[in-house]
Design a protein around this motif. Structure first.
Motif, short mmCIF file in Angstrom:
data_model
loop_
_atom_site.label_atom_id
_atom_site.label_comp_id
_atom_site.label_asym_id
_atom_site.label_seq_id
_atom_site.Cartn_x
_atom_site.Cartn_y
_atom_site.Cartn_z
N THR A 89 -4.92 -56.09 -93.08
CA THR A 89 -4.78 -55.70 -94.38
C THR A 89 -5.74 -54.56 -94.68
O THR A 89 -5.68 -53.96 -95.78
N THR A 92 -5.01 -51.10 -95.91
CA THR A 92 -4.71 -50.40 -97.36
C THR A 92 -5.63 -49.47 -97.75
O THR A 92 -5.25 -48.53 -98.56
N GLU A 96 -2.74 -42.66 -95.53
CA GLU A 96 -1.27 -42.97 -94.83
C GLU A 96 -1.51 -42.71 -93.40
O GLU A 96 -0.96 -43.47 -92.52
N LYS A 99 -3.16 -44.84 -90.88
CA LYS A 99 -2.95 -46.23 -90.76
C LYS A 99 -2.42 -46.57 -89.38
O LYS A 99 -2.90 -47.86 -88.93
N ALA B 136 2.94 -53.05 -92.22
CA ALA B 136 3.16 -53.44 -93.49
C ALA B 136 1.86 -54.29 -94.13
O ALA B 136 1.76 -54.04 -95.38
N LEU B 137 0.95 -55.02 -93.32
CA LEU B 137 -0.08 -55.62 -94.04
C LEU B 137 -0.97 -54.78 -94.58
O LEU B 137 -1.61 -54.90 -95.43
N GLY B 138 -1.01 -53.49 -94.10
CA GLY B 138 -1.91 -52.30 -94.57
C GLY B 138 -1.19 -51.37 -95.51
O GLY B 138 -1.67 -50.46 -95.96
N GLU B 139 -0.13 -51.82 -95.97
CA GLU B 139 0.68 -51.36 -97.09
C GLU B 139 1.13 -49.84 -96.65
O GLU B 139 0.75 -49.04 -97.64
N GLU B 141 3.67 -46.70 -95.82
CA GLU B 141 4.99 -46.33 -96.26
C GLU B 141 5.88 -46.58 -94.87
O GLU B 141 5.73 -46.56 -93.94
#
Lengths: 180, 174
Positions: A89, A92, A96, A99, B136-139, B141
């Motif tokens: 998490t 976040t 982008e 990631k 997805a856990l890291g949000e 896209e």
């Protein structure tokens, strides 16, 4: 008749040996893991989420200078504090395009960390423990040294993974943008 | 005075409560995850040690695990983008192979110096099954996920063998 007895003997011997190993693991591994888990769980709660998040924001900045922070320190703190699988998490906080590289980096660290900090990935301890159990028999005084080296080598590996994945992701993203 | 006592009492209570909850979580994890897996692993070890299976596996693994080149071959195979997501889930494969190699190290069939490179060689597939969920856990896209998954899987083909070499270098002088 003798063959039957021998067969039964061999059969039960598998479980006797397994049970001996089980007792060895139970007395050797479980107590230290329980105590350690308790201490770290408490530590994480005392430090608190806000402070950890503040650090994560600082460490996830863009730019080549932050690369060693982004792909060593940040995954380390994420895996140590949040453990597998919540650690992802932290993605976040990242731009982008970084990631995937951060995920690659963090997920590659969930086993190297278990040699010294078993709380971080309690469900998958036997990647390390399986091999460590063998080393324990041949060279018991080397196990801790090996755990430390596994951790350090892990940090080098996740940095390399982060950088390489970043490059590959950029190439793939550019190619895709070119096609469209 | 009374307020002071109350405050001390409350903060001590908070600390003890946190520690107690931490202990409860720790024991919970042990009972529900670590001990069940331990039971499974020790059974496998028992089988390896007491039946002929061990020797067969030893012969198979030994050729690969006693040299750097062999470990790198294992690593490249595990990192093939089609295989790696299949080998990944729960790190079960990595853990079983870890126990197999560990057992052989314990019996003296594989040198201790190979332990560290082996730890990386058996694990280039780590998390390859989990990339979309992890992202997805890291949000991330959906667009990032589409490119990110093949990027990570491809990257492992390169970084897998490198990790074995890093492990080998870190094991020098042990």
């Amino acid at each position: 008749m003798d063959a039957l007895v021998n067969g039964a003997e061999a059969f039960i011997q598998v479980f006797r040996t397994a049970a001996d190993v089980f007792v060895g693991f139970t007395t050797g591994i479980i107590p230290i893991v329980v105590v350690f888990l308790t201490a770290v769980n408490a530590l994480v709660k005392f430090i608190g989420e806000e402070r950890v998040e503040g650090f994560a924001k600082w460490a996830s900045q863009e730019g080549a200078i932050y690369m060693p922070v982004r792909y060593t320190l940040l995954p380390f703190v994420a895996v140590f504090m949040l453990t597998n699988p919540v650690c992802y998490t932290f993605g976040t906080f990242l731009p982008e395009k970084h990631k995937p590289a951060f995920y690659d980096s963090a997920v590659s660290f969930v086993h190297p960390i278990t040699g010294i900090f078993p709380h971080a990935n309690g469900g998958e301890l036997f990647v390390w423990l399986g091999i460590a159990a063998g080393v324990e028999i041949v060279a018991p005084d080397m196990v801790t040294a090996l755990a430390v080296r596994y951790l350090l080598a892990g940090l080098v590996v996740i940095l390399i993974r982060g950088i390489v994945t970043d490059i590959i992701y950029n190439i793939m993203a550019a190619r895709k943008a070119g096609v469209e | 005075m009374q307020a002071l006592i109350e405050r001390i009492g409350r903060s001590v209570g908070g600390v003890v409560g946190t520690l107690f909850q931490a202990g409860r979580d720790a024991v919970d994890l042990c009972l529900k995850t670590i001990i069940p897996f331990m039971a499974f692993v020790t059974f496998v070890i028992g089988l390896i040690l007491e039946t002929g299976v061990g020797d067969a596996i030893a012969n198979g693994i030994k050729g690969f695990s006693s040299s750097l080149g062999g470990l790198m071959i294992v690593c490249v195979i595990c990192a093939i983008p089609v295989l790696s997501p299949l080998l990944g889930p729960g790190a079960v494969i990595a853990q079983i192979v870890g126990v197999l190699i560990g057992t052989e190290i314990g019996r003296g069939n594989i040198d201790v110096s190979m332990a560290l490179p082996a730890l990386f060689a058996i694990n280039p597939q780590v998390g390859c099954d989990f990339v979309p969920v992890g992202l997805a856990l890291g949000e991330a896209e959906p667009e990032t996920v589409t490119i990110g998954v093949p990027a990570v899987l491809t990257s492992r083909m390169i970084t897998g063998p490198i990790s074995v070499v890093v492990g080998y270098l870190f094991a020098l002088g042990l």
